[in-house]
Design an enzyme around this catalytic site. Structure first.
Site, PDB file in Angstrom:
ATOM      1  N   TRP A 102       0.815  -1.224   0.000  1.00  0.00           N
ATOM      2  CA  TRP A 102       0.000   0.000   0.000  1.00  0.00           C
ATOM      3  C   TRP A 102       0.841   1.263   0.000  1.00  0.00           C
ATOM      4  O   TRP A 102       0.503   2.255  -0.651  1.00  0.00           O
ATOM      5  CB  TRP A 102      -0.981   0.002   1.167  1.00  0.00           C
ATOM      6  CG  TRP A 102      -2.134  -0.939   0.933  1.00  0.00           C
ATOM      7  CD1 TRP A 102      -2.442  -2.052   1.670  1.00  0.00           C
ATOM      8  CD2 TRP A 102      -3.114  -0.864  -0.118  1.00  0.00           C
ATOM      9  NE1 TRP A 102      -3.549  -2.664   1.136  1.00  0.00           N
ATOM     10  CE2 TRP A 102      -3.986  -1.960   0.047  1.00  0.00           C
ATOM     11  CE3 TRP A 102      -3.349   0.012  -1.170  1.00  0.00           C
ATOM     12  CZ2 TRP A 102      -5.062  -2.206  -0.805  1.00  0.00           C
ATOM     13  CZ3 TRP A 102      -4.415  -0.224  -2.027  1.00  0.00           C
ATOM     14  CH2 TRP A 102      -5.259  -1.322  -1.833  1.00  0.00           C
ATOM     15  N   ASP A 173      -0.945   6.509   6.620  1.00  0.00           N
ATOM     16  CA  ASP A 173      -2.086   5.746   6.108  1.00  0.00           C
ATOM     17  C   ASP A 173      -2.432   4.680   7.148  1.00  0.00           C
ATOM     18  O   ASP A 173      -1.844   3.606   7.168  1.00  0.00           O
ATOM     19  CB  ASP A 173      -1.731   5.102   4.759  1.00  0.00           C
ATOM     20  CG  ASP A 173      -2.841   4.175   4.246  1.00  0.00           C
ATOM     21  OD1 ASP A 173      -3.864   4.023   4.944  1.00  0.00           O
ATOM     22  OD2 ASP A 173      -2.668   3.607   3.149  1.00  0.00           O
ATOM     23  N   LYS A 197     -11.879  -1.373   7.192  1.00  0.00           N
ATOM     24  CA  LYS A 197     -11.020  -2.375   7.834  1.00  0.00           C
ATOM     25  C   LYS A 197     -11.332  -2.430   9.323  1.00  0.00           C
ATOM     26  O   LYS A 197     -11.826  -3.412   9.823  1.00  0.00           O
ATOM     27  CB  LYS A 197      -9.543  -2.042   7.616  1.00  0.00           C
ATOM     28  CG  LYS A 197      -9.171  -1.703   6.173  1.00  0.00           C
ATOM     29  CD  LYS A 197      -8.846  -2.939   5.364  1.00  0.00           C
ATOM     30  CE  LYS A 197      -8.752  -2.710   3.862  1.00  0.00           C
ATOM     31  NZ  LYS A 197      -7.846  -1.678   3.385  1.00  0.00           N
TER      32      LYS A 197
HETATM   33  C1  LIG Z   1      -7.288  -1.217   1.997  1.00  0.00           C
HETATM   34  C2  LIG Z   1      -6.200  -0.236   2.071  1.00  0.00           C
HETATM   35  C3  LIG Z   1      -6.089   0.820   1.152  1.00  0.00           C
HETATM   36  C4  LIG Z   1      -7.084   1.017   0.025  1.00  0.00           C
HETATM   37  O1  LIG Z   1      -8.297   1.401   0.552  1.00  0.00           O
HETATM   38  P1  LIG Z   1      -9.525   1.843  -0.402  1.00  0.00           P
HETATM   39  O2  LIG Z   1     -10.490   2.400   0.590  1.00  0.00           O
HETATM   40  O3  LIG Z   1      -9.991   0.621  -1.098  1.00  0.00           O
HETATM   41  O4  LIG Z   1      -9.031   2.861  -1.344  1.00  0.00           O
HETATM   42  C5  LIG Z   1      -5.046   1.709   1.304  1.00  0.00           C
HETATM   43  N1  LIG Z   1      -4.140   1.565   2.296  1.00  0.00           N
HETATM   44  C6  LIG Z   1      -4.208   0.565   3.192  1.00  0.00           C
HETATM   45  C7  LIG Z   1      -3.184   0.459   4.268  1.00  0.00           C
HETATM   46  C8  LIG Z   1      -5.235  -0.367   3.103  1.00  0.00           C
HETATM   47  O5  LIG Z   1      -5.309  -1.381   3.986  1.00  0.00           O
END
Ligand SMILES: *Cc1c(COP(=O)(O)O)cnc(C)c1O
Length: 361
Positions: A102, A173, A197
């Site tokens: 990511w 993030d 998540k």
């Molecule tokens: C799932 C995830 C993303 C992408 O998320 P979206 O909402 O689908 O854009 C980005 N960074 C991390 C760390 C993730 O777990």
């Protein structure tokens, strides 16, 4: 009462108490005679829900007053664009710490807006993947900010230290670890997290941003990604994902009732320790990540005999242990054990892993 445990990486489990509550109120929310999805986001009833969600989140993460809390569209990937569009200001460079899938995706997206530095921090030591401590990160001196990902959802790799580089803006993030452990928000210029998540349903992305940073967006930044605009309109510049917002709010209340982040952190440690202990007993199960960088949220493992992978997944599934298949780019197994996964679910997986080893080892 369902009898499965859902280890999906995202969208993922939502606390059962929260689902029951939403179900109870589904058709007649707040005695309005309709569901919350059917009322205006500008109604006083919904605004109350929105405000409470923000207050509860502020409580849970101890967010200082000089941070804005935004409920944004576009997912975490939307923030891969929003961050450079809002924070680059006059700079041409930004530092992107590369710890896995990511964080690398964020770097790739940033290339549309600037010349990001791809800062590799992965090393292999004695066959284990290890991440450099932040004191050894090769930060540049002409970058607008440092972006990093404290929990790599796919790789099962975490950074637990909170990086500090004097005046440098740190952007995190936190999509797959927000609210899983205590953090010091003040150490960050900006934190973002997709809800699907560790919070609630997909559709909403939480952004915590230091107030003084929201005034420098590029003129080309789409309004729905511009922090200043979102803030001015209380995250309602366009119609927000009202149901996700509402359900996220219920999850915040659930978490407060459970004793908040401090308490859930303790439980999360217990949960992941249980699985890693089983993995480390011998080499039937393998996890190739340095202990200090192992994720408490996404426990990845392989079977030494990879021919058994398929059987493992089939048998686990039969026992009600669902969605344990690793991401297709890494293979193997992944148990995502976010806040909503009760200890009992992890215990069931642990028992199954021991049984499976006895049967096939
Ligand atoms: C799932 C995830 C993303 C992408 O998320 P979206 O909402 O689908 O854009 C980005 N960074 C991390 C760390 C993730 O777990």
């Amino acid at each position: 009462m369902s009898s499965i445990y859902n280890f999906s990486a995202g969208p993922s489990m939502i606390p059962q108490d929260v689902l029951y509550e939403a179900q109870k109120d589904f058709l007649n929310w707040n005695q309005l005679g309709c569901s919350i999805m059917e009322i205006s986001h500008r109604s006083k009833e919904f605004i109350q829900v929105a405000l409470e969600a923000e207050e509860d989140l502020r409580d849970l993460l101890n967010i200082p007053d000089f941070y804005k809390v935004l409920f944004c569209p576009g997912g975490a990937r939307g923030q891969f664009s929003a961050v450079p569009l809002n924070l680059l200001n006059k700079y041409k460079n930004a530092d992107y710490i590369n710890s896995g899938y990511w964080s690398y995706c964020a770097f790739l997206e940033a290339q549309k807006y600037c010349i990001p530095n791809n800062i590799l921090i992965k090393k292999i030591i004695n066959g284990k993947v290890s991440l450099l401590n932040s004191t050894d990160w090769n930060i540049s001196n002409n970058s607008a900010y440092i972006h990093y990902c404290p929990n790599e959802t796919i790789d099962g790799i975490s950074i637990y230290e909170e990086p500090y580089f004097h005046e440098k803006i740190i952007v995190g993030d936190f999509s797959s670890c927000i609210l899983s452990r205590v953090i010091n928000v003040e150490k960050y210029g900006l934190i973002y997290a997709g809800a699907q998540k560790n919070i609630g349903p997909s559709g909403i992305t939480i952004v915590l941003v230091r107030e003084d940073l929201i005034h420098y967006a590029s003129k080309k930044s789409p309004s729905i990604l511009t922090y200043h605009t979102l803030s001015k309109y209380n995250s309602m510049f366009n119609t927000p994902a009202t149901f996700s917002w509402y359900l996220s709010g219920l999850v915040f209340k659930w978490l407060k009732k459970k004793g908040g982040v401090k308490n859930i952190e303790r439980i999360n440690q217990k949960k992941s320790n249980l699985l890693y202990k089983i993995i480390d007993r011998n080499d039937f199960y393998i996890n190739k990540i340095d202990k200090k960088n192992r994720s408490q949220m996404n426990v990845v493992f392989d079977l030494k005999n990879s021919k058994l992978n398929k059987i493992f997944l089939i048998e686990a599934n039969k026992r009600g242990l669902k969605s344990l298949k690793g991401h297709c780019i890494v293979g193997g197994m992944r148990a995502s054990i976010y806040n909503a996964m009760p200890f009992k679910g992890v215990q069931e997986l642990a028992d199954f892993m021991l049984y499976f080893e006895k049967r096939y080892g």
